[in-house]
Design a protein around this motif. Structure first.
Motif, PDB file in Angstrom:
ATOM      1  N   GLU A 100      -3.435  -5.889  -0.770  1.00  0.00           N
ATOM      2  CA  GLU A 100      -3.069  -7.307  -0.731  1.00  0.00           C
ATOM      3  C   GLU A 100      -1.581  -7.476  -0.431  1.00  0.00           C
ATOM      4  O   GLU A 100      -1.185  -8.389   0.300  1.00  0.00           O
ATOM      5  CB  GLU A 100      -3.430  -7.967  -2.065  1.00  0.00           C
ATOM      6  CG  GLU A 100      -3.235  -9.467  -2.098  1.00  0.00           C
ATOM      7  CD  GLU A 100      -4.177 -10.210  -1.164  1.00  0.00           C
ATOM      8  OE1 GLU A 100      -3.925 -11.402  -0.908  1.00  0.00           O
ATOM      9  OE2 GLU A 100      -5.161  -9.605  -0.689  1.00  0.00           O
ATOM     10  N   LEU A 101      -0.744  -6.581  -0.979  1.00  0.00           N
ATOM     11  CA  LEU A 101       0.688  -6.641  -0.685  1.00  0.00           C
ATOM     12  C   LEU A 101       0.963  -6.338   0.786  1.00  0.00           C
ATOM     13  O   LEU A 101       1.852  -6.942   1.401  1.00  0.00           O
ATOM     14  CB  LEU A 101       1.444  -5.655  -1.581  1.00  0.00           C
ATOM     15  CG  LEU A 101       1.526  -6.036  -3.067  1.00  0.00           C
ATOM     16  CD1 LEU A 101       2.148  -4.891  -3.866  1.00  0.00           C
ATOM     17  CD2 LEU A 101       2.343  -7.312  -3.249  1.00  0.00           C
ATOM     18  N   ILE A 102       0.192  -5.397   1.351  1.00  0.00           N
ATOM     19  CA  ILE A 102       0.346  -5.100   2.781  1.00  0.00           C
ATOM     20  C   ILE A 102      -0.052  -6.317   3.610  1.00  0.00           C
ATOM     21  O   ILE A 102       0.602  -6.673   4.594  1.00  0.00           O
ATOM     22  CB  ILE A 102      -0.493  -3.868   3.159  1.00  0.00           C
ATOM     23  CG1 ILE A 102       0.030  -2.623   2.431  1.00  0.00           C
ATOM     24  CG2 ILE A 102      -0.474  -3.648   4.660  1.00  0.00           C
ATOM     25  CD1 ILE A 102      -0.824  -1.391   2.636  1.00  0.00           C
ATOM     26  N   ARG A 103      -1.131  -6.998   3.199  1.00  0.00           N
ATOM     27  CA  ARG A 103      -1.582  -8.176   3.944  1.00  0.00           C
ATOM     28  C   ARG A 103      -0.559  -9.302   3.882  1.00  0.00           C
ATOM     29  O   ARG A 103      -0.334 -10.009   4.866  1.00  0.00           O
ATOM     30  CB  ARG A 103      -2.920  -8.667   3.385  1.00  0.00           C
ATOM     31  CG  ARG A 103      -3.563  -9.790   4.184  1.00  0.00           C
ATOM     32  CD  ARG A 103      -4.802 -10.303   3.489  1.00  0.00           C
ATOM     33  NE  ARG A 103      -4.455 -11.031   2.282  1.00  0.00           N
ATOM     34  CZ  ARG A 103      -4.104 -12.328   2.273  1.00  0.00           C
ATOM     35  NH1 ARG A 103      -4.021 -13.007   3.401  1.00  0.00           N
ATOM     36  NH2 ARG A 103      -3.820 -12.932   1.137  1.00  0.00           N
ATOM     37  N   LEU A 104       0.095  -9.440   2.731  1.00  0.00           N
ATOM     38  CA  LEU A 104       1.082 -10.504   2.574  1.00  0.00           C
ATOM     39  C   LEU A 104       2.431 -10.144   3.182  1.00  0.00           C
ATOM     40  O   LEU A 104       3.334 -10.988   3.222  1.00  0.00           O
ATOM     41  CB  LEU A 104       1.255 -10.833   1.085  1.00  0.00           C
ATOM     42  CG  LEU A 104       0.012 -11.407   0.380  1.00  0.00           C
ATOM     43  CD1 LEU A 104       0.287 -11.585  -1.104  1.00  0.00           C
ATOM     44  CD2 LEU A 104      -0.395 -12.727   1.009  1.00  0.00           C
ATOM     45  N   GLY A 105       2.580  -8.902   3.629  1.00  0.00           N
ATOM     46  CA  GLY A 105       3.843  -8.495   4.240  1.00  0.00           C
ATOM     47  C   GLY A 105       4.887  -8.023   3.255  1.00  0.00           C
ATOM     48  O   GLY A 105       6.051  -7.831   3.630  1.00  0.00           O
ATOM     49  N   SER A 106       4.505  -7.813   1.979  1.00  0.00           N
ATOM     50  CA  SER A 106       5.461  -7.323   0.974  1.00  0.00           C
ATOM     51  C   SER A 106       5.515  -5.809   0.929  1.00  0.00           C
ATOM     52  O   SER A 106       6.404  -5.241   0.284  1.00  0.00           O
ATOM     53  CB  SER A 106       5.086  -7.866  -0.412  1.00  0.00           C
ATOM     54  OG  SER A 106       5.116  -9.279  -0.417  1.00  0.00           O
ATOM     55  N   ALA A 107       4.566  -5.142   1.556  1.00  0.00           N
ATOM     56  CA  ALA A 107       4.545  -3.673   1.610  1.00  0.00           C
ATOM     57  C   ALA A 107       4.191  -3.264   3.026  1.00  0.00           C
ATOM     58  O   ALA A 107       3.640  -4.041   3.806  1.00  0.00           O
ATOM     59  CB  ALA A 107       3.547  -3.110   0.606  1.00  0.00           C
ATOM     60  N   GLN A 108       4.521  -2.014   3.354  1.00  0.00           N
ATOM     61  CA  GLN A 108       4.225  -1.494   4.681  1.00  0.00           C
ATOM     62  C   GLN A 108       3.644  -0.094   4.552  1.00  0.00           C
ATOM     63  O   GLN A 108       3.839   0.583   3.539  1.00  0.00           O
ATOM     64  CB  GLN A 108       5.478  -1.479   5.551  1.00  0.00           C
ATOM     65  CG  GLN A 108       6.672  -0.788   4.928  1.00  0.00           C
ATOM     66  CD  GLN A 108       7.939  -0.970   5.742  1.00  0.00           C
ATOM     67  OE1 GLN A 108       7.893  -1.447   6.866  1.00  0.00           O
ATOM     68  NE2 GLN A 108       9.080  -0.579   5.182  1.00  0.00           N
ATOM     69  N   VAL A 109       2.930   0.317   5.574  1.00  0.00           N
ATOM     70  CA  VAL A 109       2.242   1.599   5.556  1.00  0.00           C
ATOM     71  C   VAL A 109       2.413   2.252   6.919  1.00  0.00           C
ATOM     72  O   VAL A 109       2.504   1.567   7.945  1.00  0.00           O
ATOM     73  CB  VAL A 109       0.743   1.402   5.219  1.00  0.00           C
ATOM     74  CG1 VAL A 109       0.066   0.496   6.223  1.00  0.00           C
ATOM     75  CG2 VAL A 109       0.015   2.743   5.142  1.00  0.00           C
ATOM     76  N   LYS A 110       2.462   3.588   6.899  1.00  0.00           N
ATOM     77  CA  LYS A 110       2.544   4.324   8.156  1.00  0.00           C
ATOM     78  C   LYS A 110       1.839   5.658   7.985  1.00  0.00           C
ATOM     79  O   LYS A 110       1.595   6.122   6.860  1.00  0.00           O
ATOM     80  CB  LYS A 110       3.992   4.526   8.583  1.00  0.00           C
ATOM     81  CG  LYS A 110       4.749   5.558   7.767  1.00  0.00           C
ATOM     82  CD  LYS A 110       6.120   5.810   8.361  1.00  0.00           C
ATOM     83  CE  LYS A 110       6.867   6.910   7.593  1.00  0.00           C
ATOM     84  NZ  LYS A 110       8.180   7.210   8.200  1.00  0.00           N
ATOM     85  N   LEU A 111       1.513   6.272   9.103  1.00  0.00           N
ATOM     86  CA  LEU A 111       0.817   7.553   9.118  1.00  0.00           C
ATOM     87  C   LEU A 111       1.798   8.616   9.606  1.00  0.00           C
ATOM     88  O   LEU A 111       2.356   8.513  10.693  1.00  0.00           O
ATOM     89  CB  LEU A 111      -0.408   7.484  10.037  1.00  0.00           C
ATOM     90  CG  LEU A 111      -1.303   8.720  10.059  1.00  0.00           C
ATOM     91  CD1 LEU A 111      -1.932   8.960   8.688  1.00  0.00           C
ATOM     92  CD2 LEU A 111      -2.395   8.566  11.117  1.00  0.00           C
ATOM     93  N   GLU A 112       2.004   9.630   8.782  1.00  0.00           N
ATOM     94  CA  GLU A 112       2.909  10.732   9.115  1.00  0.00           C
ATOM     95  C   GLU A 112       2.107  12.019   9.029  1.00  0.00           C
ATOM     96  O   GLU A 112       1.848  12.531   7.943  1.00  0.00           O
ATOM     97  CB  GLU A 112       4.091  10.762   8.146  1.00  0.00           C
ATOM     98  CG  GLU A 112       5.190  11.732   8.553  1.00  0.00           C
ATOM     99  CD  GLU A 112       6.411  11.610   7.665  1.00  0.00           C
ATOM    100  OE1 GLU A 112       6.768  12.611   7.022  1.00  0.00           O
ATOM    101  OE2 GLU A 112       6.982  10.501   7.603  1.00  0.00           O
ATOM    102  N   GLY A 113       1.710  12.522  10.196  1.00  0.00           N
ATOM    103  CA  GLY A 113       0.803  13.664  10.213  1.00  0.00           C
ATOM    104  C   GLY A 113      -0.568  13.212   9.754  1.00  0.00           C
ATOM    105  O   GLY A 113      -1.199  12.358  10.368  1.00  0.00           O
ATOM    106  N   GLU A 114      -1.030  13.782   8.656  1.00  0.00           N
ATOM    107  CA  GLU A 114      -2.288  13.346   8.059  1.00  0.00           C
ATOM    108  C   GLU A 114      -2.061  12.611   6.752  1.00  0.00           C
ATOM    109  O   GLU A 114      -3.010  12.302   6.036  1.00  0.00           O
ATOM    110  CB  GLU A 114      -3.202  14.560   7.821  1.00  0.00           C
ATOM    111  CG  GLU A 114      -3.647  15.249   9.099  1.00  0.00           C
ATOM    112  CD  GLU A 114      -4.618  16.379   8.823  1.00  0.00           C
ATOM    113  OE1 GLU A 114      -4.874  16.646   7.617  1.00  0.00           O
ATOM    114  OE2 GLU A 114      -5.116  16.982   9.783  1.00  0.00           O
TER     115      GLU A 114
END
Length: 248
Positions: free
Chosen positions: A227-241
């Motif tokens: 929910e935080l990612i959807r609201l733009g308060s958190a971010q996610v990325k893929l580094e390798g696996e």
């Protein structure tokens, strides 16, 4: 031309029809001229059944006998009126056939109720109805305005997020026995704890947990993070696996 013809023939009325002669009719129910009786009968002002026809016919016969040089047009008009009255009264004197009212049949006894024979079927239908009220169906044509547009998470796929969540569940402790009346957790409250655990630098989801937790805690934690990612308060990325999360 028409007015001149009417003026030349005093026996014609305003409609151009020969008027009956002034034959006087005297009966207990009516007294007046034959022409007046004719007009009253046609306008339903006199009941012809109460007027005897014998005095009328006798008055017409006396008119013919006393006036040997009578106008043929007037005599014919009087005869026409007399024929109309005779025919009208003859129809009224005809017996009216009254239809016999149909006899009402005796009330038949009502059949014995047979609901008990279908008690099992009724019970099954009621159960199916209750089960169907718990189902919700989507329309054939999806209404796109009811759905949110998926937010952009870069190269991270749903499978990557599922793997991160699976690793989180592996470390979870068994669920303790809880009372049924225990209130449920709030995602909004859980989002506050997750937001405090996030750091500006990227980290794995396991590194954000401090201490022991259960599978229920892991589920609420992961839902709050999404929910935080959807609201733009958190971010996610893929580094390798590895799927890494950070505060935005």
């Amino acid at each position: 031309m028409a007015n001149r013809a009417l003026a030349g023939n005093p026996n014609l009325n305003t409609l151009g029809v020969v008027a009956p002669p002034p034959i006087l009719v005297q009966t207990p129910a009516f007294e007046g001229t034959l022409a007046t009786l004719f007009r009253c009968v046609r306008e339903h002002k006199v009941d012809l059944l109460e007027v005897p026809m014998e005095p009328i016919c006798e008055a017409y016969l006396c008119y013919l006998m006393e006036s040997p040089a009578a106008n043929l047009d007037e005599a014919a008009a009087a005869l026409t009126v007399l024929a109309y009255l005779l025919e009208r009264k003859a129809w009224q004197l005809l017996p009216v056939v009254e239809e016999d009212e149909p006899e009402m049949d005796e009330a038949t006894a009502l059949p014995d109720p047979t609901t008990y024979e279908y008690a099992d079927v009724i019970q099954r239908l009621m159960e199916n109805h209750d089960e169907r009220t718990k189902l919700f169906f989507r329309t054939a044509t999806p209404q796109l305005d009811l759905y949110e547009i998926p937010y952009d998470v870069g190269d991270v796929t749903a499978g990557d997020l599922a793997k991160a969540f699976e690793r989180l569940l592996r470390r979870a402790n068994p669920e303790p026995v809880e009372l049924l009346a225990k209130p449920r957790k709030s995602i909004q409250e859980q989002m506050k704890f997750v937001l405090l655990a996030l750091k500006p630098s990227y980290q794995r989801i396991e590194e954000m947990f401090v201490g022991e937790y259960t599978r229920t805690d892991a589920v609420y934690w992961f839902l709050a993070l999404l929910e935080l990612i959807r609201l733009g308060s958190a971010q996610v990325k893929l580094e390798g696996e590895e799927v890494l999360f950070a505060k935005k």
